[in-house]
Write a protein that holds these residues in place. Structure first.
Motif, PDB file in Angstrom:
ATOM      1  N   SER A  18     -23.235  32.781 -48.477  1.00  0.00           N
ATOM      2  CA  SER A  18     -23.564  31.820 -47.420  1.00  0.00           C
ATOM      3  C   SER A  18     -22.309  31.127 -46.914  1.00  0.00           C
ATOM      4  O   SER A  18     -22.322  30.478 -45.871  1.00  0.00           O
ATOM      5  N   ASN A  58     -35.164  28.571 -45.361  1.00  0.00           N
ATOM      6  CA  ASN A  58     -35.361  28.798 -46.797  1.00  0.00           C
ATOM      7  C   ASN A  58     -34.056  28.981 -47.568  1.00  0.00           C
ATOM      8  O   ASN A  58     -34.075  29.449 -48.701  1.00  0.00           O
ATOM      9  N   LEU A  59     -32.940  28.600 -46.950  1.00  0.00           N
ATOM     10  CA  LEU A  59     -31.648  28.761 -47.629  1.00  0.00           C
ATOM     11  C   LEU A  59     -31.655  28.071 -48.989  1.00  0.00           C
ATOM     12  O   LEU A  59     -31.233  28.664 -49.995  1.00  0.00           O
ATOM     13  N   ASN A  60     -32.126  26.862 -49.062  1.00  0.00           N
ATOM     14  CA  ASN A  60     -32.117  26.127 -50.323  1.00  0.00           C
ATOM     15  C   ASN A  60     -33.293  26.478 -51.223  1.00  0.00           C
ATOM     16  O   ASN A  60     -33.243  26.237 -52.428  1.00  0.00           O
ATOM     17  N   GLY A  63     -32.415  30.934 -51.326  1.00  0.00           N
ATOM     18  CA  GLY A  63     -31.079  31.479 -51.123  1.00  0.00           C
ATOM     19  C   GLY A  63     -30.969  32.376 -49.915  1.00  0.00           C
ATOM     20  O   GLY A  63     -29.996  33.132 -49.786  1.00  0.00           O
ATOM     21  N   THR A  65     -29.996  33.665 -46.462  1.00  0.00           N
ATOM     22  CA  THR A  65     -28.940  33.390 -45.483  1.00  0.00           C
ATOM     23  C   THR A  65     -29.232  34.037 -44.133  1.00  0.00           C
ATOM     24  O   THR A  65     -28.400  33.967 -43.227  1.00  0.00           O
TER      25      THR A  65
END
Length: 321
Positions: A18, A58-60, A63, A65
């Motif tokens: 990321s 939904n990156l956090n 995960g 990217t």
């Protein structure tokens, strides 16, 4: 998987990056470009057509990217997940990112090979104590169910040994189950169906009876001459799915090897020739490297002539309607 490089500093990148660890540039994955691209401080990227993309929401969470078309929205890969663990299930929630990463790897591979998976969805279910359910991995009418407990290395290895399997990974499960979906979508014409039955057998045989026979009697004697795994001997549907999974194993590994100059990929060879001239010597070398490290074979399988015919058939489905 192809290799990636930062567009700003040319440093090597990995699929799930990321941020570029060399220059600090924030990154996102463009499914349309099949490449990792730089994003600005707001997490946006403008492509050559002037379209604005945003890093997935939904990156956090998982995960992810990948780039989404709407600010605050989720990407097309996350759209494929129909069900995920509840927030009250901390074990399942912790396992979710690894499963999603494997799914994204699968999606890129299928995109690269030209398979349309627009009708496919995934149920990422948890068999944790908090979830309180037994999850059965499988495919049913375009829905692939994955047990997130398969992300637990110790548990997965224990099951692998119990079932006497030479190989068991989460990505392998995904590749196998998507094989069922691909067969249901592409092996529908009279010509394809006839050839498929010639290679894999009569798929109208009672499936439950085949399961009962397999687990009570095991594989038939001499199965190694015609099948890639013992599980493939259970029923023609499972033979197709196992063969499709190995087609993806081979395609992806050879693409990765070419990306890192382990062989000079030309793109012109048939899949049959790829197996004969590239995969067999490459897999032998990789097995020997693993043994040099005191580990088991990376690819503990043998490909007899009938299996090569089956692999060639499933490879021929790539990019077809």
């Amino acid at each position: 998987m192809r290799s990636f490089a930062c567009r700003l500093c040319q440093s090597p990148l990995f699929f799930e990056n990321s941020v570029c660890v060399s220059c600090g540039t924030a990154l996102g994955f463009s499914r349309a470009e099949r490449d990792i691209v730089p994003v600005d401080d707001a997490g946006t990227y403008v492509d050559e057509a002037g379209l604005v993309w945003h890093v997935c929401r939904n990156l956090n969470l998982s995960g992810c990217t990948w780039l989404a078309p709407l600010e605050g929205g989720q990407c097309s890969a996350c759209d494929l997940t129909r069900t995920r663990p509840a927030e009250a299930d901390p074990e399942g929630t912790a396992q979710f990112p690894e499963a999603e990463a494997a799914k994204r790897h699968l999606v890129v591979e299928l995109d690269t090979l030209g398979f349309d998976i627009s009708g496919l969805v995934f149920d990422m279910l948890s068999s944790s104590e908090a979830a309180g359910e037994d999850v059965v991995i499988g495919h049913d009418n375009g829905v692939i169910t994955i047990d997130l407990a398969e992300t637990d290395d110790a548990r997965r290895e224990r099951i692998r040994q119990q079932l006497d399997e030479p190989y068991r990974t989460l990505l392998g499960h995904l590749r196998h189950e998507v094989g069922h979906y691909i067969e249901s979508q592409l092996v529908t014409t009279d010509e394809r169906l006839a050839r498929c039955r010639e290679l894999f057998g009569d798929d109208t045989l009672d499936y439950q009876a085949a399961i009962d026979r397999h687990y009570s009697q095991g594989p038939p004697q001499g199965w190694e001459d015609s099948y890639i795994t013992t599980y493939a001997t259970m029923h023609p549907f499972e033979d197709f799915a196992e063969t499709f999974a190995h087609y993806l194993h081979i395609s992806d590994t050879c693409e990765t090897a070419a990306a890192y100059d382990l062989w000079q990929g030309t793109g012109s060879a048939s899949f049959r020739e790829l197996v004969r001239t590239v995969w067999i010597p490459l897999s032998v070398a990789l097995n020997q490297i693993n043994r040099s490290m005191g580990k088991g074979d990376l690819y503990p399988f043998v490909i007899p002539a009938p299996v090569l015919d089956k692999l060639d058939f499933v490879a021929g489905l790539a990019g077809t309607p």
